[in-house]
Every structure is written in structure tokens, then in C-alpha cells.
Motif scaffolding. Sequence first.
Motif, mmCIF file in Angstrom:
data_model
loop_
_atom_site.group_PDB
_atom_site.id
_atom_site.type_symbol
_atom_site.label_atom_id
_atom_site.label_comp_id
_atom_site.label_asym_id
_atom_site.label_seq_id
_atom_site.Cartn_x
_atom_site.Cartn_y
_atom_site.Cartn_z
ATOM 1 N N VAL A 161 5.785 1.538 17.133
ATOM 2 C CA VAL A 161 6.035 1.042 15.770
ATOM 3 C C VAL A 161 5.725 -0.451 15.701
ATOM 4 C CG1 VAL A 161 7.801 0.758 13.993
ATOM 5 C CG2 VAL A 161 7.748 2.840 15.350
ATOM 6 N N PHE A 162 6.113 -1.188 16.735
ATOM 7 C CA PHE A 162 5.773 -2.613 16.823
ATOM 8 C C PHE A 162 4.254 -2.773 16.811
ATOM 9 C CE2 PHE A 162 4.487 -6.255 19.386
ATOM 10 C CZ PHE A 162 5.205 -7.297 18.820
ATOM 11 N N ALA A 163 3.563 -1.920 17.573
ATOM 12 C CA ALA A 163 2.104 -1.995 17.677
ATOM 13 C C ALA A 163 1.440 -1.810 16.321
ATOM 14 C CB ALA A 163 1.592 -0.946 18.668
ATOM 15 N N ILE A 164 1.946 -0.905 15.512
ATOM 16 C CA ILE A 164 1.365 -0.676 14.185
ATOM 17 C C ILE A 164 1.491 -1.927 13.326
ATOM 18 C CG2 ILE A 164 1.590 0.637 12.037
ATOM 19 C CD1 ILE A 164 2.447 3.047 13.854
ATOM 20 N N GLY A 165 2.677 -2.532 13.315
ATOM 21 C CA GLY A 165 2.877 -3.771 12.556
ATOM 22 C C GLY A 165 1.978 -4.891 13.065
ATOM 23 N N MET A 166 1.896 -5.020 14.398
ATOM 24 C CA MET A 166 1.069 -6.058 15.005
ATOM 25 C C MET A 166 -0.405 -5.863 14.647
ATOM 26 S SD MET A 166 0.692 -7.109 19.038
ATOM 27 C CE MET A 166 -0.284 -5.673 19.490
ATOM 28 N N LEU A 167 -0.862 -4.617 14.657
ATOM 29 C CA LEU A 167 -2.265 -4.341 14.326
ATOM 30 C C LEU A 167 -2.591 -4.673 12.879
ATOM 31 C CD1 LEU A 167 -2.912 -0.996 16.237
ATOM 32 C CD2 LEU A 167 -3.768 -3.278 16.793
ATOM 33 N N ILE A 168 -1.654 -4.412 11.985
ATOM 34 C CA ILE A 168 -1.881 -4.733 10.566
ATOM 35 C C ILE A 168 -2.043 -6.235 10.387
ATOM 36 C CG2 ILE A 168 -0.796 -4.757 8.277
ATOM 37 C CD1 ILE A 168 0.411 -1.981 9.038
ATOM 38 N N SER A 169 -1.116 -7.011 10.955
ATOM 39 C CA SER A 169 -1.205 -8.473 10.831
ATOM 40 C C SER A 169 -2.426 -9.029 11.544
ATOM 41 C CB SER A 169 0.050 -9.139 11.400
ATOM 42 O OG SER A 169 1.124 -8.945 10.548
#
Length: 187
Positions: free
Chosen positions: A144-152
Amino acid sequence: MKTKLTTLIALLATPSLALAHPGHEHHSFSSGLVHPVTGIDHLIMLLAFGLLIGCVAVGNRHKAQLVVAGLASLIVGLFAGQLFGFSMIVEPAIIASLFVVSLGLWHAFSPSTTRINMALAASISMLFFHGYAHGVEATGSISVFAIGMLISATALMVVGSVAGQLLRSKWISVGVASASILLVLAS
């Protein structure tokens, strides 16, 4: 040779800058989303990599491929960090990455496609360490952290790419290097 030795000593003496900003406490979607923006080291790297893309990539497809390659390097680093754990080279590599991408920006205007491709490959490779640092600190699932990080990260690369297209100057590299030096001196 003396300059290389001085640079190496400076990098090894650099404090843990990647841990000196918020977003490491929780590996939630929101912290993943905010972290690349609040971590100055990540912010510089992602914007500078976007600038590099904007300066060298001709078509939108090529730009998208470079962004995807950068994101893949981040994700591989994230999961490698979780798998392998702490490594002494990660923090100095994160700082070095800022200067690698700056040098890449300088060479973006070279007539040599080999030099440009090497600059892109080196910058993409260095993104690995930014992901690795987070993987080391991760507890439990980090998807879930990875998804947020990828968006930013994607947004920052795109903003950098647009700015790179508009500015198209090798002197951008001096600005990136200057910001990187200020970051090192401020810590």
C-alpha cells in the motif's frame, strides 16, 4: 584522483539524510503518497530525473518508458530492502544519486547517444537506493505504501519532464548539484 578520494570521504561521512524526514514511521498509502514530496533527497532526485527525461526524450512513448523504468527501479529497491535489510552503502548511494543525475543532466546535451544512454541508465539505477532505504524500514506489507509512493514519484517525474522540455539547458545540472550540496551541508 584527489577529487575522487575527497568525494568518497565526504559521502562516507554524510549522515543518514534519507532517515531525516517524515514518512518513515508508517507504511500506509498516505505516507507513501507524501514521502517523496517531504523527503528533500527524494524530491531532488525525482524532479531531476524528470528534468533529464524532458531534456533527452523525444516522444511521449519514450518519456513514458523512462518513467516506468525509474519506477521499476524504485520498486525493485523497495522489495530488495525488505528482503536483504540494512546495508551501509545505501545512505551514501542516495546522496551520490543526486550528483549522478546532475551529471546526467550535464551530459543530456551531448551529441553522443552512448553518453546520453549511460546517463539515463546510471540515473535509473540510482533510483534503486531510494526504494531500498524504505524497504529496510518496512514492517509487514509495504504494497500500500508502494502504491502511494509510485503515484507521487510519477507526478514528480512528469512535472520535472515538462520543466525539462521548457528549460532545455545543461545549466539545469548546476542547479540540481547546488541544491544537492545545500542538502548535504544542511544536515
